[in-house]
Motif scaffolding. Structure first.
Motif, PDB file in Angstrom:
ATOM      1  N   GLN A   1       0.845  -1.441  -0.187  1.00  0.00           N
ATOM      2  CA  GLN A   1       0.017   0.068  -0.001  1.00  0.00           C
ATOM      3  C   GLN A   1       0.851   1.356   0.073  1.00  0.00           C
ATOM      4  O   GLN A   1       0.682   2.299  -0.739  1.00  0.00           O
ATOM      5  N   GLN A   2       1.875   1.203   0.779  1.00  0.00           N
ATOM      6  CA  GLN A   2       2.891   2.350   0.827  1.00  0.00           C
ATOM      7  C   GLN A   2       3.762   2.547  -0.297  1.00  0.00           C
ATOM      8  O   GLN A   2       4.035   3.575  -0.837  1.00  0.00           O
ATOM      9  N   VAL A   3       4.243   1.225  -0.933  1.00  0.00           N
ATOM     10  CA  VAL A   3       5.195   1.168  -2.094  1.00  0.00           C
ATOM     11  C   VAL A   3       4.792   0.251  -3.110  1.00  0.00           C
ATOM     12  O   VAL A   3       5.000  -1.141  -2.641  1.00  0.00           O
TER      13      VAL A   3
ATOM     14  N   THR B   1       7.478  -0.414  -7.941  1.00  0.00           N
ATOM     15  CA  THR B   1       8.018   0.696  -7.984  1.00  0.00           C
ATOM     16  C   THR B   1       9.511   0.768  -8.295  1.00  0.00           C
ATOM     17  O   THR B   1      10.503  -0.089  -7.649  1.00  0.00           O
TER      18      THR B   1
ATOM     19  N   ASN C   1       5.032  11.061  -2.245  1.00  0.00           N
ATOM     20  CA  ASN C   1       3.499  11.431  -2.860  1.00  0.00           C
ATOM     21  C   ASN C   1       3.839  11.588  -4.734  1.00  0.00           C
ATOM     22  O   ASN C   1       3.868  12.754  -5.150  1.00  0.00           O
ATOM     23  N   PRO C   2       3.993  10.414  -5.157  1.00  0.00           N
ATOM     24  CA  PRO C   2       4.227   8.941  -4.599  1.00  0.00           C
ATOM     25  C   PRO C   2       5.487   8.839  -4.358  1.00  0.00           C
ATOM     26  O   PRO C   2       6.525   9.379  -4.690  1.00  0.00           O
TER      27      PRO C   2
ATOM     28  N   ARG D   1       9.135   7.345  -4.630  1.00  0.00           N
ATOM     29  CA  ARG D   1       9.786   7.265  -5.994  1.00  0.00           C
ATOM     30  C   ARG D   1      11.313   7.516  -5.918  1.00  0.00           C
ATOM     31  O   ARG D   1      11.490   8.324  -4.715  1.00  0.00           O
TER      32      ARG D   1
END
Length: 679
Positions: free
Chosen positions: A324-326, A330, A633-634, A636
């Motif tokens: 959910q967080q990453v 990614t 946010n997001p 990266r």
């Protein structure tokens, strides 16, 4: 009448006789390579390990159709001879070495049982070489095989020998024995095999490559139908010739019947669990077991049952929160979490997860490295201030309610930066003085460098080791590379910090184990008692007997009063400190200790925290070939920009996972231990 011949070949010597006796004895005992099963804490299977996929069966668990098929094609006089067809042996021995001839002819099922056992059980380390030796075209090999077969016939009943052969024979596609093959090829059990199914298995026995029904169906069908004809000739379909012929034609008209997707038991840690999500835990388990005295051979062939500490519910919640967080795909950013249960007798590892899946396809967001359990080459940032605070309490130079100096900038006279003093500054506005509890919540750099000077760097590093950072400090060098046996790539990371008098240790720049971070929290929450983070409850052998493990014993890392003081000193981070926003956003209301961390270049951030029921750590870091700062946010990679902080990604991962775990188990909020000293 043949034993003088055997003796004349030199096989009656004491050494040869001993070998024969040993082999026949092992055959009679019948211990075959079996599948090892790994279970979660609830007893549900999560992974399997094996060299040979086999489901061992008793004689009454094998269909008569299967027995009739293999006897008809391989040894129609099986119930009449005493283990050896002597005329056939001498005929095959005489032809041995002649171009185009092999030693396969004239072997009874008993001899084939011997041959397969020598190849696939006794020759476990190199099956290819063992098979070549077990089938070499020599008179000596034939005579040795014959003598063992004779002894086996004296020690075992015919049905036991037949079942032994049908349990051991290779049948292709990683299957050994008719139990596994029946399930893999037909989705059935060996006691329910039809005539066409049994005939196909008998057809490909010992010839699984050339007669693979998937890649060579025409040849497999031809051979299967030959088996059916031999079954008819051997009166497997009754004594009425016309009726038997009619049945044989019906059986031969049947399709091969192999299921489209072979039902092969999943193997190893890749793909373990729903999702799959258990691979990281599985890989750590295997490493832990081998360090605890369980050999790779035992794991792959021993038929062990391994009861683990893994909580599937906690694992699923942690995995969902990490992703959910990453997102798993990614580019260049990993988000890993470890959960350990505090305890006095064991620190049980409940979950090891990451936004990545455990696997070999990087494009799908997979990694084959056990990142939540290994030492990763990035730091945990200010979490290392926990060790400085604990050392300061231990040495009597601080108390959790006593104030410490927090200048905006501080140049150390103890630590050096080249030829000049080591200068640090705070990233934000702080009061000039604050209590140690406030400092642990707000994390000013200067105050902890001063504390490190007072407590002594060596004591700070030693405290980190005692609380749980053991592999991190003594198993790798400063770059996070595992130390070689000769220490040629050393010194260890801990020794490097000491020898270099590196005051930066308290700011957490060095390589870090996420699992060991969580175990630090477990140690503090266990009244200062350290235990190795264990993934295993018990290991049972194939007979259900427990195997003793060589695990490190638990020990008192720090006295209970100091541990309680540290828990109290870290209790404000979730309320008024750097993790407060994350706690509030997750709806977190339980008492907890915690500490965030962010490295100077923002290549990694972390969060360590615990309740009395669960301890855990999260680390978000740049895991690609070109590490950069991580931005929110997001989430990266963002070059060298000022990036994300531990409270923005690592802490939310922890709180969302732990809230779901505590709530789903109906655990009431538990008070933290109270500090009576070191205040």
């Amino acid at each position: 009448m043949m034993f003088p011949v055997v003796g004349g070949l030199g096989l009656a010597s004491n050494r040869a006789a001993d070998t024969v006796d040993q082999t026949s004895g092992e055959l009679a005992k019948g211990e075959l390579p079996l599948v090892t099963t790994i279970l979660d804490m609830n007893g549900a299977p999560i992974a399997y390990l094996y060299d040979q996929y086999r489901i061992p069966l008793e004689p009454n668990q094998i269909a008569d159709t299967m027995k009739a098929a293999i006897i008809a094609i391989e040894d129609k006089r099986f119930y009449d001879h005493q283990g050896v067809d002597w005329q056939g042996v001498m005929r095959a021995a005489a032809k041995a070495g002649v171009e185009g001839e092999t030693s396969q002819g004239a072997s009874t099922l008993t001899q084939q049982y011997v041959k397969n056992y020598m190849a696939f059980v006794l020759g476990a380390d190199d099956e290819s070489a063992a098979w070549e030796k077990a089938t070499e075209a020599t008179i000596g090999r034939k005579m040795r095989e014959a003598r063992v077969a004779l002894q086996v016939e004296q020690q075992m009943k015919k049905d036991e020998i037949l079942a032994g052969y049908l349990n051991i024979v290779p049948l292709g596609n990683q299957t050994y024995g008719v139990g596994a093959a029946a399930k893999a090829y037909f989705g059935t059990t060996a006691d329910k095999l039809t005539v066409p199914q049994a005939a196909l298995l008998a057809a490909i026995a010992n010839r699984p490559s050339s007669l693979n029904p998937g890649t060579n169906p025409d040849k497999a069908l031809e051979r299967r139908n030959l088996v059916i004809d031999r079954m008819k000739d051997n009166r497997a379909f009754g004594d009425d010739a016309e009726e038997a012929k009619k049945k044989a034609e019906e059986y031969k008209a049947a399709p091969l019947g192999v299921v489209p997707d072979l039902q092969i038991l999943p193997k190893g840690c890749v793909g373990a669990g729903d999702g799959p999500i258990y691979g990281f835990f599985c890989e750590y388990l295997l490493e832990y077991l081998q360090k605890s005295g369980i050999t790779k051979k035992q794991l792959q062939r021993g038929g062990l049952t391994i009861h683990t500490t893994m909580d599937p519910d906690a694992t699923k919640a942690a995995k969902a929160s990490a992703e959910q967080q990453v997102a798993k795909t990614t580019n260049g950013v990993a988000n890993a979490m470890s959960i350990v249960a505090p305890g006095q007798d064991k620190h049980r590892v409940r979950a090891l997860v990451a936004n990545r899946d455990f696997g070999n396809n990087a494009e799908l967001g997979q990694t084959a490295r056990p990142i939540p359990a290994e030492v990763v080459p990035f730091g945990a940032g200010s979490i290392a201030k926990v060790f400085t605070a604990a050392a300061a309490l231990d040495k009597g130079v601080a108390g959790i309610d006593k104030t410490i100096d927090v200048p905006k900038v501080y140049t150390s006279r103890v630590y050096r930066d080249g030829n000049k003093g080591y200068t640090v500054k705070n990233a934000g506005d702080y009061k000039d003085k604050m209590t140690l509890t406030e400092a642990l919540a707000s994390s000013p750099n200067t105050g902890f460098i001063i504390l490190s000077e007072k407590a002594g760097l060596n004591n700070v590093v030693d405290m980190a080791y005692k609380l749980g950072m053991r592999e991190t400090l003594q198993g790798v060098n400063l770059g996070g590379e595992p130390l070689k046996a000769d220490k040629s790539n050393g010194p260890s990371q801990g020794d490097q910090f000491k020898q270099g008098n590196m005051g930066s240790f308290t700011l957490g720049p060095g390589a870090t184990s996420i699992l060991e971070l969580s175990n630090v929290a477990a140690t503090l929450m266990s009244d200062g008692r350290w235990c190795p983070p264990t993934p295993v409850e018990k290991v049972l052998d194939r007979d259900g007997k427990e195997i003793a493990l060589k695990e490190q014993p638990c020990e008192e890392a720090v006295n209970p009063d100091l541990a309680h003081a540290m828990v109290q000193g870290m209790s404000k981070d979730t309320i008024s400190g750097t993790a407060a926003d994350a706690a509030r956003n997750a709806g977190w209301t339980r008492p907890a200790m915690g500490k965030t961390g962010t490295t100077e270049n923002h290549h990694s951030v972390a969060f360590l925290a615990a309740t009395p029921q669960y301890a855990g750590a999260v680390m978000t870091y740049a895991d690609g070939n070109n590490p950069q700062a991580i931005c929110p946010n997001p989430i990266r990679l963002c070059g060298n920009a000022s990036g994300v902080f531990g409270g923005q990604v690592a802490a939310p991962t922890w709180f969302n996972a732990m809230k779901a775990i505590h709530d789903s188990k109906g655990l009431p909020p538990a008070p933290l231990p109270q500090a009576t000293r070191y205040r």
